[in-house]
Design a protein around this motif. Structure first.
Motif, mmCIF file in Angstrom:
data_model
loop_
_atom_site.group_PDB
_atom_site.id
_atom_site.type_symbol
_atom_site.label_atom_id
_atom_site.label_comp_id
_atom_site.label_asym_id
_atom_site.label_seq_id
_atom_site.Cartn_x
_atom_site.Cartn_y
_atom_site.Cartn_z
ATOM 1 N N THR A 119 0.810 -1.225 0.000
ATOM 2 C CA THR A 119 0.000 0.000 0.000
ATOM 3 C C THR A 119 0.843 1.275 0.000
ATOM 4 O OG1 THR A 119 -0.123 0.088 2.421
ATOM 5 C CG2 THR A 119 -1.805 -1.226 1.297
ATOM 6 N N VAL A 120 2.159 1.132 0.136
ATOM 7 C CA VAL A 120 3.039 2.309 0.261
ATOM 8 C C VAL A 120 2.963 3.176 -0.988
ATOM 9 C CG1 VAL A 120 5.418 3.082 0.606
ATOM 10 C CG2 VAL A 120 4.584 1.048 1.797
ATOM 11 N N GLU A 121 3.125 2.544 -2.148
ATOM 12 C CA GLU A 121 3.137 3.311 -3.398
ATOM 13 C C GLU A 121 1.769 3.911 -3.694
ATOM 14 O OE1 GLU A 121 4.477 2.727 -8.062
ATOM 15 O OE2 GLU A 121 4.895 1.126 -6.619
ATOM 16 N N ASP A 122 0.717 3.161 -3.373
ATOM 17 C CA ASP A 122 -0.633 3.710 -3.543
ATOM 18 C C ASP A 122 -0.801 4.980 -2.729
ATOM 19 O OD1 ASP A 122 -1.624 1.865 -5.309
ATOM 20 O OD2 ASP A 122 -2.385 0.515 -3.761
ATOM 21 N N ASN A 123 -0.306 4.945 -1.473
ATOM 22 C CA ASN A 123 -0.464 6.116 -0.611
ATOM 23 C C ASN A 123 0.372 7.291 -1.109
ATOM 24 O OD1 ASN A 123 0.290 7.836 1.961
ATOM 25 N ND2 ASN A 123 -1.634 6.777 2.391
ATOM 26 N N MET A 124 1.589 7.006 -1.567
ATOM 27 C CA MET A 124 2.411 8.090 -2.128
ATOM 28 C C MET A 124 1.752 8.688 -3.367
ATOM 29 S SD MET A 124 6.389 6.940 -1.787
ATOM 30 C CE MET A 124 7.112 6.465 -0.218
ATOM 31 N N GLY A 125 1.121 7.811 -4.163
ATOM 32 C CA GLY A 125 0.388 8.291 -5.345
ATOM 33 C C GLY A 125 -0.778 9.183 -4.951
ATOM 34 N N LYS A 126 -1.494 8.788 -3.877
ATOM 35 C CA LYS A 126 -2.594 9.620 -3.366
ATOM 36 C C LYS A 126 -2.087 10.995 -2.963
ATOM 37 C CE LYS A 126 -6.138 6.613 -1.310
ATOM 38 N NZ LYS A 126 -5.563 5.256 -1.378
ATOM 39 N N ARG A 127 -0.946 11.014 -2.254
ATOM 40 C CA ARG A 127 -0.382 12.295 -1.809
ATOM 41 C C ARG A 127 -0.072 13.191 -3.005
ATOM 42 N NH1 ARG A 127 4.313 10.009 2.038
ATOM 43 N NH2 ARG A 127 3.250 8.017 2.053
ATOM 44 N N ARG A 129 -1.279 13.079 -6.092
ATOM 45 C CA ARG A 129 -2.501 13.526 -6.792
ATOM 46 C C ARG A 129 -3.256 14.576 -5.979
ATOM 47 N NH1 ARG A 129 -2.468 8.044 -7.796
ATOM 48 N NH2 ARG A 129 -4.028 7.581 -6.190
ATOM 49 N N GLU A 130 -3.297 14.354 -4.669
ATOM 50 C CA GLU A 130 -4.008 15.284 -3.776
ATOM 51 C C GLU A 130 -3.390 16.682 -3.854
ATOM 52 O OE1 GLU A 130 -4.385 14.780 0.763
ATOM 53 O OE2 GLU A 130 -5.570 13.149 -0.075
ATOM 54 N N LEU A 608 15.206 19.930 -18.163
ATOM 55 C CA LEU A 608 15.439 18.844 -17.204
ATOM 56 C C LEU A 608 14.212 18.630 -16.317
ATOM 57 C CD1 LEU A 608 17.233 16.828 -15.603
ATOM 58 C CD2 LEU A 608 18.036 18.780 -14.252
ATOM 59 N N LEU A 609 13.684 19.715 -15.756
ATOM 60 C CA LEU A 609 12.576 19.574 -14.806
ATOM 61 C C LEU A 609 11.272 19.213 -15.500
ATOM 62 C CD1 LEU A 609 13.437 22.387 -12.240
ATOM 63 C CD2 LEU A 609 13.809 19.932 -12.043
ATOM 64 N N LEU A 610 11.101 19.625 -16.768
ATOM 65 C CA LEU A 610 9.912 19.197 -17.514
ATOM 66 C C LEU A 610 9.955 17.682 -17.752
ATOM 67 C CD1 LEU A 610 8.628 21.938 -17.912
ATOM 68 C CD2 LEU A 610 8.571 21.511 -20.366
ATOM 69 N N LYS A 611 11.134 17.180 -18.077
ATOM 70 C CA LYS A 611 11.269 15.731 -18.272
ATOM 71 C C LYS A 611 11.035 15.002 -16.945
ATOM 72 C CE LYS A 611 14.219 12.204 -20.406
ATOM 73 N NZ LYS A 611 13.288 11.820 -21.478
ATOM 74 N N CYS A 612 11.609 15.528 -15.871
ATOM 75 C CA CYS A 612 11.397 14.947 -14.539
ATOM 76 C C CYS A 612 9.907 14.889 -14.207
ATOM 77 C CB CYS A 612 12.108 15.784 -13.464
ATOM 78 S SG CYS A 612 13.895 15.599 -13.457
ATOM 79 N N ASN A 613 9.197 15.958 -14.531
ATOM 80 C CA ASN A 613 7.766 16.043 -14.236
ATOM 81 C C ASN A 613 6.974 14.992 -14.998
ATOM 82 O OD1 ASN A 613 5.555 17.349 -12.909
ATOM 83 N ND2 ASN A 613 5.025 18.332 -14.854
ATOM 84 N N ARG A 614 7.317 14.800 -16.267
ATOM 85 C CA ARG A 614 6.608 13.797 -17.078
ATOM 86 C C ARG A 614 6.872 12.388 -16.543
ATOM 87 N NH1 ARG A 614 8.372 17.193 -21.357
ATOM 88 N NH2 ARG A 614 10.059 15.759 -21.890
ATOM 89 N N ILE A 615 8.104 12.128 -16.156
ATOM 90 C CA ILE A 615 8.447 10.803 -15.613
ATOM 91 C C ILE A 615 7.719 10.575 -14.287
ATOM 92 C CG2 ILE A 615 10.327 9.382 -14.676
ATOM 93 C CD1 ILE A 615 12.189 10.934 -16.695
ATOM 94 N N ALA A 616 7.729 11.583 -13.414
ATOM 95 C CA ALA A 616 7.098 11.458 -12.088
ATOM 96 C C ALA A 616 5.601 11.211 -12.203
ATOM 97 C CB ALA A 616 7.363 12.712 -11.263
ATOM 98 N N LYS A 617 4.979 11.810 -13.214
ATOM 99 C CA LYS A 617 3.533 11.636 -13.405
ATOM 100 C C LYS A 617 3.196 10.366 -14.184
ATOM 101 C CE LYS A 617 1.939 16.450 -13.318
ATOM 102 N NZ LYS A 617 1.391 17.536 -14.168
ATOM 103 N N GLY A 618 4.208 9.639 -14.622
ATOM 104 C CA GLY A 618 3.965 8.404 -15.377
ATOM 105 C C GLY A 618 3.626 8.651 -16.827
ATOM 106 N N GLU A 619 3.876 9.880 -17.316
ATOM 107 C CA GLU A 619 3.569 10.200 -18.708
ATOM 108 C C GLU A 619 4.696 9.776 -19.656
ATOM 109 O OE1 GLU A 619 1.112 14.191 -17.276
ATOM 110 O OE2 GLU A 619 2.934 14.417 -18.467
ATOM 111 N N GLU A 620 5.830 9.452 -19.095
ATOM 112 C CA GLU A 620 6.982 9.079 -19.911
ATOM 113 C C GLU A 620 7.799 8.066 -19.122
ATOM 114 O OE1 GLU A 620 11.003 11.341 -21.484
ATOM 115 O OE2 GLU A 620 9.154 12.508 -21.469
#
Length: 634
Positions: A119-127, A129-130, A608-620
């Motif tokens: 449940t750890v990753e689910d909770n981090m994902g909730k944080r 998204r929230e 760099l940070l735009l790429k980081c953002n896409r990776i963090a959001k699972g878009e890339e």
């Protein structure tokens, strides 16, 4: 961030006047807590993680990313939508040092069930998204350890000018006071550290010498009154404010132990693991718009809160101060706490002898007494008028004042007064990672390791001086692959007697090295050997964790999740996957605008940070950083 009191903060001179009062009552409060709960047993194994986030604004027109100074506003919105209307809300939000930062934790601690790992990753994902849901359209949330252009002109939104000569908290040439959280604790800490030290803090980070980097690399500082140019070293990136350290983000885990003896045992064992996991999680190669020659923030944050005077640093004879103090108040631990650790306490421990005697006379054992007496050589840095006179039976603010401003790799945490919380230890050296998957992997790895330490009675102890050497190596560029670390060869020999009911050495993991003296107990190993094992040298932590998992009843889904996480750790240790620090370096090195001069421009930072953002959001995807995990948030 530690104790957050409300009220009227005192300046340094007034705080100094009350320092002995705080120490005296802090010790009384500790003794009151200790005497009430020292015999407490059978507390449930609970744990939780803390993830720190940066709020960033993306300016597409000017191709620029800035840090958004509205953390307090975002925090208030998140709390009002969450815990204030539902005490069982799955996330909790707290302030952090930077006014562009927030900290998120699970709403309730995790327990001893293996299924909690699922449940750890689910909770981090909730944080994530929230928090994203309450940001403006051009804003995003980053789990970046160090913002590459922190301290560069215009790095904040709104843009604020530093005030080096006016009345201010940091008097920094680069870091404006507006970037400090508005809660009075944070600016008071900043100001009082500077006043106590007698000058601004000094941070010098070696610059990475690329083909076109000036040699020697020497900066000029417009607006400097001479203090900074005297403090800055050639071939180093110079920084001058608490915000350059405390304004970074990290990942931490706190464990509740079953008893005080178990907490002390875990504290010691995990202290030796701190430099290893720090190098494994390396994620901060850039400072003040330059490429540095280090991969971790630890030395930066240590220097950023170093309030020691010249006398305490050994630069002048002791006259106005009581102690020569060998480290900043943010550093590695200085003494082991368990009986099996005593013989490895080989570094000089400065302690307040009067406090030490008081604790011994009150029945505290030698190791715990000297630990507390060492913490209490420090002055309080932040004190509120309303919190001077307290009920020592039922409050612990004076104890926590000193305890929570000793920021070490591990923290030993007594229960709060009159609470059902047990004895805890906090694991503090990790750098925050880009994705929830990576952060979950590091958290689960450490929590699983605590379970194995307790079940198999593992003994990782080596002389503390060697742990300190490991801490220095761990921060170096590419230490995960190039560094050699002192590590114990036979971790099954120690079998600590304080842990009840633990199983014997697991089958197949006995170490053939049964040899003799303490000089043969440890040797230099690579992180790959420590994590993955090497025949004839060391079994490896991952094989031991796998052995533990094989003997546990774990549902298929949870087992797959854990193995997925361990695979990431394994591949980072072997070099098959990059650390975030190495990945960021390679991104910059290949950027068309990079001139091999160690400079990170706004455009490089933006891309760099735009790429980081896409990776963090699972878009890339990013196979070279995280492989191709079956992420629970995809």
């Amino acid at each position: 961030m530690g104790l957050l009191s409300q009220g009227s903060p005192l300046g340094w001179e007034d705080t100094k006047r009350y320092a002995d009062h705080v120490r005296k009552h802090g010790i009384v409060q500790f003794l009151n807590i200790y005497n009430k709960v020292k015999e407490r047993q059978k507390d449930v194994l609970k744990w939780g993680d803390e993830v720190e986030y940066m709020l960033m604004a993306v300016d597409e027109e000017n191709e620029k990313v800035q840090l958004v100074l509205r953390g307090s506003e975002v925090l208030q919105t998140l709390q009002e939508k969450g815990e204030k209307i539902n005490p069982n809300h799955p996330t909790l939000w707290r302030p952090e040092y930077g006014s562009y930062m927030i900290e998120g934790t699970p709403g309730q601690p995790y327990g001893g069930n293996m299924s909690d790992f699922n449940t750890v990753e689910d909770n981090m994902g909730k944080r994530r998204r929230e928090a994203l849901s309450v940001l403006k359209e051009n804003e995003t949330l980053g789990t970046i350890t160090s913002f590459p252009r922190l301290g560069c002109p215009g790095f904040t939104l709104p843009e604020c000018e530093p005030t080096p000569v006016e009345r201010g908290a940091s008097k920094s040439l680069f870091f404006p006071d507006e970037a400090i959280n508005r809660h009075p604790r944070f600016s008071t800490l900043t100001r009082n550290i500077r006043h106590r030290r007698g000058e601004k803090v000094v941070i010098n980070v070696p610059i990475f010498k690329d083909q076109s980097t000036p040699s020697p690399f020497v900066e000029t500082f417009p607006g400097d009154d001479g203090e900074s140019v005297r403090a800055a070293l050639p071939d180093h990136i110079y920084m001058d404010a608490m915000g350059f350290g405390m304004g970074n983000c990290c990942l931490q885990v706190t464990f509740q132990a079953c008893s005080i003896s178990e907490a002390r045992y875990l504290y010691d064992q995990l202290a030796t693991i701190c430099p290893i996991v720090m190098a494994l999680s390396a994620a901060s190669p850039f400072y003040r718009g330059y490429v540095s020659d280090i991969d971790c923030r630890w030395g930066v944050i240590s220097a950023s809160v170093d309030d020691r005077t010249r006398e305490e640093r050994g630069l002048e004879p002791l006259k106005n101060n009581k102690f020569r103090i060998h480290k900043s108040r943010y550093d590695s631990i200085d003494s082991y706490l368990s009986s099996c650790g005593e013989k490895y306490n080989d570094i000089e421990l400065t302690k307040d002898e009067e406090i030490n005697k008081q604790l011994l006379d009150a029945g505290i054992d030698k190791l715990l007494a000297q630990h507390i007496a060492h913490l209490f050589i420090r002055d309080p840095l932040s004190l509120f008028m309303e919190k001077i006179n307290l009920d020592d039976e039922n409050e612990s603010d004076h104890f926590e004042n000193i305890q929570s401003t000793n920021w070490q790799t591990m923290r030993f945490k007594p229960p709060p007064p009159n609470s059902d919380i047990g004895w805890r230890v906090e694991f503090r050296p990790m750098e925050v990672q880009l994705t929830d998957f990576e952060n979950s992997a590091y958290v689960v790895f450490i929590v699983l390791l605590t379970r194995v330490i307790l079940s198999y009675k593992l003994d990782f102890l080596i002389p503390l001086s060697k742990v300190d050497e490991n801490m220095k190596v761990a921060q170096k560029r590419n230490a995960v692959l190039e560094g050699m670390f002192y590590f114990r060869k036979d971790i099954f020999k120690g079998s600590n007697p304080v842990i009840d009911g633990a199983s014997a050495t697991p089958n197949g993991l006995e170490n053939s090295d049964n040899g003799g003296s303490s000089l043969e107990e440890y040797t230099l190993m690579s992180i790959d050997t420590i994590i993955n094992g090497k025949e004839g040298v060391f079994q490896g932590l991952i094989p031991i964790l796998n052995c533990y998992l094989a003997n546990m009843e774990v549902d298929v889904d949870t087992r797959c999740t854990i193995l997925n996480y361990l695979k990431l750790i394994k591949k980072r240790a072997s070099g098959e996957l990059m650390t975030m620090a190495k990945w960021m370096r390679e991104f910059v090195a290949k950027h068309p605008q990079y001139k091999q001069d160690s400079v990170i421009t706004d455009k490089i930072n933006y891309d760099l940070l735009l790429k980081c953002n896409r990776i963090a959001k699972g878009e890339e995807g990013c196979p070279e950083l995280i492989g191709d995990p079956v992420s629970r948030n995809k």
